[in-house]
Write a protein that holds these residues in place. Structure first.
Motif, PDB file in Angstrom:
ATOM      1  N   THR A 289      -3.481   1.533  -1.716  1.00 45.82           N
ATOM      2  CA  THR A 289      -2.815   2.590  -0.952  1.00 45.82           C
ATOM      3  C   THR A 289      -3.774   3.235   0.032  1.00 45.82           C
ATOM      4  N   GLN A 292      -4.464   1.139   3.133  1.00 46.37           N
ATOM      5  CA  GLN A 292      -3.444   1.271   4.175  1.00 46.37           C
ATOM      6  C   GLN A 292      -3.711   2.494   5.042  1.00 46.37           C
ATOM      7  N   LYS A 293      -4.132   3.590   4.412  1.00 46.39           N
ATOM      8  CA  LYS A 293      -4.458   4.809   5.154  1.00 46.39           C
ATOM      9  C   LYS A 293      -5.652   4.579   6.084  1.00 46.39           C
ATOM     10  N   LEU A 295      -6.706   1.714   7.336  1.00 49.41           N
ATOM     11  CA  LEU A 295      -6.312   0.826   8.431  1.00 49.41           C
ATOM     12  C   LEU A 295      -5.546   1.593   9.500  1.00 49.41           C
ATOM     13  N   PHE A 296      -4.648   2.474   9.053  1.00 48.64           N
ATOM     14  CA  PHE A 296      -3.870   3.268  10.009  1.00 48.64           C
ATOM     15  C   PHE A 296      -4.774   4.214  10.791  1.00 48.64           C
ATOM     16  N   SER A 302       0.345  -1.674  12.264  1.00 44.42           N
ATOM     17  CA  SER A 302       0.992  -1.913  10.972  1.00 44.42           C
ATOM     18  C   SER A 302       1.427  -3.366  10.819  1.00 44.42           C
ATOM     19  N   THR A 305      -0.925  -5.120   8.567  1.00 42.73           N
ATOM     20  CA  THR A 305      -1.104  -4.609   7.203  1.00 42.73           C
ATOM     21  C   THR A 305      -0.854  -5.689   6.163  1.00 42.73           C
ATOM     22  N   GLN A 309      -3.340  -7.145   3.295  1.00 42.39           N
ATOM     23  CA  GLN A 309      -2.962  -7.116   1.883  1.00 42.39           C
ATOM     24  C   GLN A 309      -3.082  -8.506   1.263  1.00 42.39           C
TER      25      GLN A 309
END
Length: 330
Positions: A289, A292-293, A295-296, A302, A305, A309
Motif C-alpha cells: 500500500t 503505491q503512495k 509511486l504516486f 497509475s 502501478t 506490483q
C-alpha cells in the motif's frame, strides 16, 4: 492437556527454527517498510501527521485483513481464491442494505463475519472433507460469490451507512486511528490462535501433513477450521473496504486477490506451507500500500502501478524462497 495438544507440541519440538525464520521475515519486511516510509516522508512532509498516518492505515486495512486470512491458508499449504468473492459480497450487502448507528455497525460486522464464515465452511468442506484441490475449490466458490454479488448489485452504486464510513475511518481523540485498532485486535487474535493447539497443528500440517496425521493431529478438522478463520478475516476486510469507499461495487474484491498473495510472500511466508505468520503478512500488505503512495508521489502514472506490483510479486516470491532456504540451513 489433550492428546491433540500433546501431539502438536511434540511435532513442534521436532522442527526447531520456525520462530527464528518468522522473526527474520518479519524483521526484514519491517525494515523495508521503515525505509520506504522515510522516502515517502521526504516526498510528502505531512506524511508524519496523525491525519496522514490514519489515512494510510485506512487504505492498508482491507488488504492487510484479507492477506491475514490468506496467510492462514498458505501456512496450511493451500491457496484461497474466494477472498475476492467474499469481499465483493460483503461490500454490496452493506451498500444495498445499510444499517446506521453503532448498533447497525455492530450488526454489519456480524453479517460480514457470518458471510465469510459461511463461505469458509463451504471451502473447508470441499477441501478438507472432500479432498478437492484448494485452488479448484476456492475458484469455484469465488465465481459463485461474484455471481451473487452481481445479482445483489448489478453496477457500482448504493451507499454504506454514514456511521460506518465516518467512524470506522476516524481517529479516537484525534490521534488513534480506528482502523489501526481493528488491525491490532486481529493480530491479538492471531497471536492467541498461533499458540493454541489449532495454531500449532496448522503449522504442522503445512510442513508435513502425513507426519502430522501420524502424530495424531486431526488434519481434516484443522484444515476445515483454517478456511472458516480465513473466511472471517475476508468478511472483516470487506467491512473495512466498505467503510473506506462508502459505496458498493460487485467486483470490489477482485483487485485485492493477487495482492494478498504478494503480501503473503513479501512477508516471508513460504508458499509451500509450514512457515510464516500473520504479522509479517500484514506488514507485507502495508508495504504494498505504501509503495503505491510512493509511486504516486514520485509522479509515476497509475498505468504503471500494475507493472510495479507484478515486479514486487516476483521479488516477493524470490524473497520467500530465500527465507525458506535460509531456515532450512539452520
Amino acid at each position: 492437556m489433550t492428546d491433540t495438544q500433546a501431539n502438536a507440541g511434540t511435532f513442534r519440538a521436532t522442527r526447531p527454527g520456525i520462530g527464528t525464520r518468522f522473526l527474520t521475515g518479519a524483521g526484514l519486511i519491517v525494515l523495508v517498510y521503515v525505509a520506504l516510509y522515510a522516502l515517502y516522508a521526504v516526498q510528502q512532509p505531512k506524511a508524519l501527521t496523525s491525519y496522514s498516518i490514519a489515512a494510510l492505515l485506512n487504505n492498508t486495512a482491507p488488504l492487510a485483513l484479507a492477506a491475514a486470512g490468506q496467510a492462514v491458508i498458505v501456512i496450511s499449504r493451500g491457496f484461497d481464491l474466494s477472498v475476492a468473492g467474499v469481499i465483493s459480497i460483503t461490500n454490496v450487502v452493506l451498500a444495498v442494505w445499510p444499517l446506521d448507528g453503532p448498533g447497525g455497525a455492530a450488526a454489519s460486522v456480524l453479517i460480514c463475519l457470518a458471510i465469510g464464515a459461511l463461505v469458509g465452511t463451504v471451502n473447508g468442506y470441499l477441501v478438507a472433507v472432500l479432498k478437492l484441490q484448494s485452488i479448484a475449490a476456492t475458484l469455484a466458490t469465488m465465481i459463485i460469490c461474484q455471481g451473487i454479488a452481481l445479482v445483489i448489485l448489478k453496477a457500482p452504486g448504493g451507499w454504506v451507512a454514514e456511521w460506518i464510513s465516518y467512524e470506522m475511518t476516524d481517529r479516537i481523540a484525534g490521534v488513534i486511528p480506528v482502523s489501526g485498532l481493528v488491525l491490532g485486535a486481529t493480530l491479538l487474535v492471531w497471536f492467541w490462535l498461533r499458540r493454541s493447539a489449532f495454531g500449532i497443528s496448522l503449522y504442522a500440517i503445512g510442513a508435513d501433513e502425513p507426519s502430522a496425521r501420524l502424530s495424531g493431529i486431526n488434519t481434516v478438522r484443522v484444515r476445515f477450521l483454517a478456511h472458516v478463520v480465513a473466511g472471517c478475516a475476508y468478511g472483516l476486510a470487506g467491512f473495512m473496504l466498505s467503510a473506506q469507499t462508502a459505496t458498493g461495487n460487485p467486483t470490489s474484491g477482485t483487485p485485492l486477490l493477487m495482492l494478498t498473495f504478494a503480501a503473503v510472500a513479501l512477508g516471508g511466508t513460504s508458499l509451500s506451507g509450514g512457515r510464516g505468520g500473520v504479522f509479517a503478512t500484514m506488514m507485507g500488505a502495508a508495504t504494498l500500500t505504501l509503495l503505491q503512495k510512493v509511486l504516486f508521489s514520485s509522479g509515476i502514472s497509475s498505468f504503471y502501478t500494475g507493472m510495479f506490483q507484478g515486479v514486487v510479486l516476483i521479488l516477493a516470491v524470490v524473497f520467500s524462497s530465500f527465507l525458506t532456504g535460509l531456515g532450512d540451513r539452520k
